[in-house]
Design a protein around this motif. Structure first.
Motif, PDB file in Angstrom:
ATOM      1  N   LYS A 281      27.454   1.113 -77.929  1.00 27.94           N
ATOM      2  CA  LYS A 281      27.348   1.276 -79.497  1.00 27.94           C
ATOM      3  C   LYS A 281      28.462   2.340 -79.684  1.00 27.94           C
ATOM      4  O   LYS A 281      29.022   3.147 -79.048  1.00 27.94           O
ATOM      5  CB  LYS A 281      25.792   1.999 -79.605  1.00 27.94           C
ATOM      6  CG  LYS A 281      24.772   1.053 -79.032  1.00 27.94           C
ATOM      7  CD  LYS A 281      23.518   1.887 -79.581  1.00 27.94           C
ATOM      8  CE  LYS A 281      22.266   1.153 -78.982  1.00 27.94           C
ATOM      9  NZ  LYS A 281      20.983   1.854 -79.035  1.00 27.94           N
ATOM     10  N   ASN A 282      28.280   2.526 -81.044  1.00 27.89           N
ATOM     11  CA  ASN A 282      29.307   3.479 -81.859  1.00 27.89           C
ATOM     12  C   ASN A 282      28.699   4.846 -81.824  1.00 27.89           C
ATOM     13  O   ASN A 282      29.184   5.636 -82.653  1.00 27.89           O
ATOM     14  CB  ASN A 282      29.751   2.867 -83.116  1.00 27.89           C
ATOM     15  CG  ASN A 282      30.904   1.964 -83.065  1.00 27.89           C
ATOM     16  OD1 ASN A 282      31.645   1.906 -82.067  1.00 27.89           O
ATOM     17  ND2 ASN A 282      31.161   1.293 -83.932  1.00 27.89           N
ATOM     18  N   GLU A 283      27.915   5.048 -80.990  1.00 26.83           N
ATOM     19  CA  GLU A 283      27.156   6.628 -80.976  1.00 26.83           C
ATOM     20  C   GLU A 283      27.951   7.250 -79.779  1.00 26.83           C
ATOM     21  O   GLU A 283      27.885   6.906 -78.626  1.00 26.83           O
ATOM     22  CB  GLU A 283      25.662   6.545 -80.615  1.00 26.83           C
ATOM     23  CG  GLU A 283      24.847   5.703 -81.528  1.00 26.83           C
ATOM     24  CD  GLU A 283      23.593   5.460 -81.244  1.00 26.83           C
ATOM     25  OE1 GLU A 283      23.123   5.733 -79.885  1.00 26.83           O
ATOM     26  OE2 GLU A 283      22.669   5.071 -82.095  1.00 26.83           O
ATOM     27  N   PHE A 284      28.573   8.257 -80.266  1.00 23.90           N
ATOM     28  CA  PHE A 284      29.252   9.061 -79.106  1.00 23.90           C
ATOM     29  C   PHE A 284      28.324  10.061 -78.620  1.00 23.90           C
ATOM     30  O   PHE A 284      28.402  11.208 -78.621  1.00 23.90           O
ATOM     31  CB  PHE A 284      30.701   9.763 -79.798  1.00 23.90           C
ATOM     32  CG  PHE A 284      31.598   8.791 -80.045  1.00 23.90           C
ATOM     33  CD1 PHE A 284      32.555   8.493 -79.041  1.00 23.90           C
ATOM     34  CD2 PHE A 284      31.481   8.078 -81.298  1.00 23.90           C
ATOM     35  CE1 PHE A 284      33.506   7.474 -79.331  1.00 23.90           C
ATOM     36  CE2 PHE A 284      32.528   6.984 -81.414  1.00 23.90           C
ATOM     37  CZ  PHE A 284      33.577   6.784 -80.498  1.00 23.90           C
ATOM     38  N   ILE A 285      27.586   9.399 -77.491  1.00 27.68           N
ATOM     39  CA  ILE A 285      26.690  10.191 -76.691  1.00 27.68           C
ATOM     40  C   ILE A 285      26.590   9.393 -75.503  1.00 27.68           C
ATOM     41  O   ILE A 285      26.334   8.363 -75.244  1.00 27.68           O
ATOM     42  CB  ILE A 285      25.118   9.829 -77.346  1.00 27.68           C
ATOM     43  CG1 ILE A 285      25.175  10.534 -78.850  1.00 27.68           C
ATOM     44  CG2 ILE A 285      24.125  10.643 -76.396  1.00 27.68           C
ATOM     45  CD1 ILE A 285      23.747  10.226 -79.677  1.00 27.68           C
TER      46      ILE A 285
END
Length: 113
Positions: free
Chosen positions: A84-88
């Motif tokens: 995903k485009n979640e930088f986690i």
């Protein structure tokens, strides 16, 4: 549309490589475009097709490979693709990530004769 200037630079790089290798034609160009590079492959393809006539790349096929975002977590050491485009971090949920691939565009291979 910055893809036009990218296509111009790509053609110049191809011309340079052809000259250095005594080639008269480039038949295939492979590039890697990172998802975070800001380059849209379909716009680049269009710009390239407008510029390629009357060059060493006149009949060349431009092959675009998309590079997914690869990160490394400073907390747990995870090294892999972000889905995903979640930088986690997918393992430890840290936000202390370093992007190691997927931000740039590279000329990967030229096929010439």
């Amino acid at each position: 549309m910055h893809e036009l200037s990218i296509a111009q630079n790509l053609l110049a790089l191809c011309e340079k490589n052809a000259q250095e290798n005594n080639a008269t034609k480039i038949t295939k160009i492979h590039i890697k475009i990172g998802r975070l590079s800001g380059v849209e492959a379909h716009y680049l393809q269009s710009a390239f097709s407008v510029l390629q006539p009357e060059s060493v790349c006149e009949d060349a096929e431009l092959v675009c490979h998309t590079q997914e975002v690869i990160v490394e977590c400073d907390k747990c050491g995870f090294n892999g693709e972000l889905v995903k485009n979640e930088f986690i971090c997918p393992q430890c949920k840290s936000t202390n990530l370093k992007v190691t691939d997927g931000e740039d565009m590279y000329l990967m291979r030229l096929e010439m004769r």
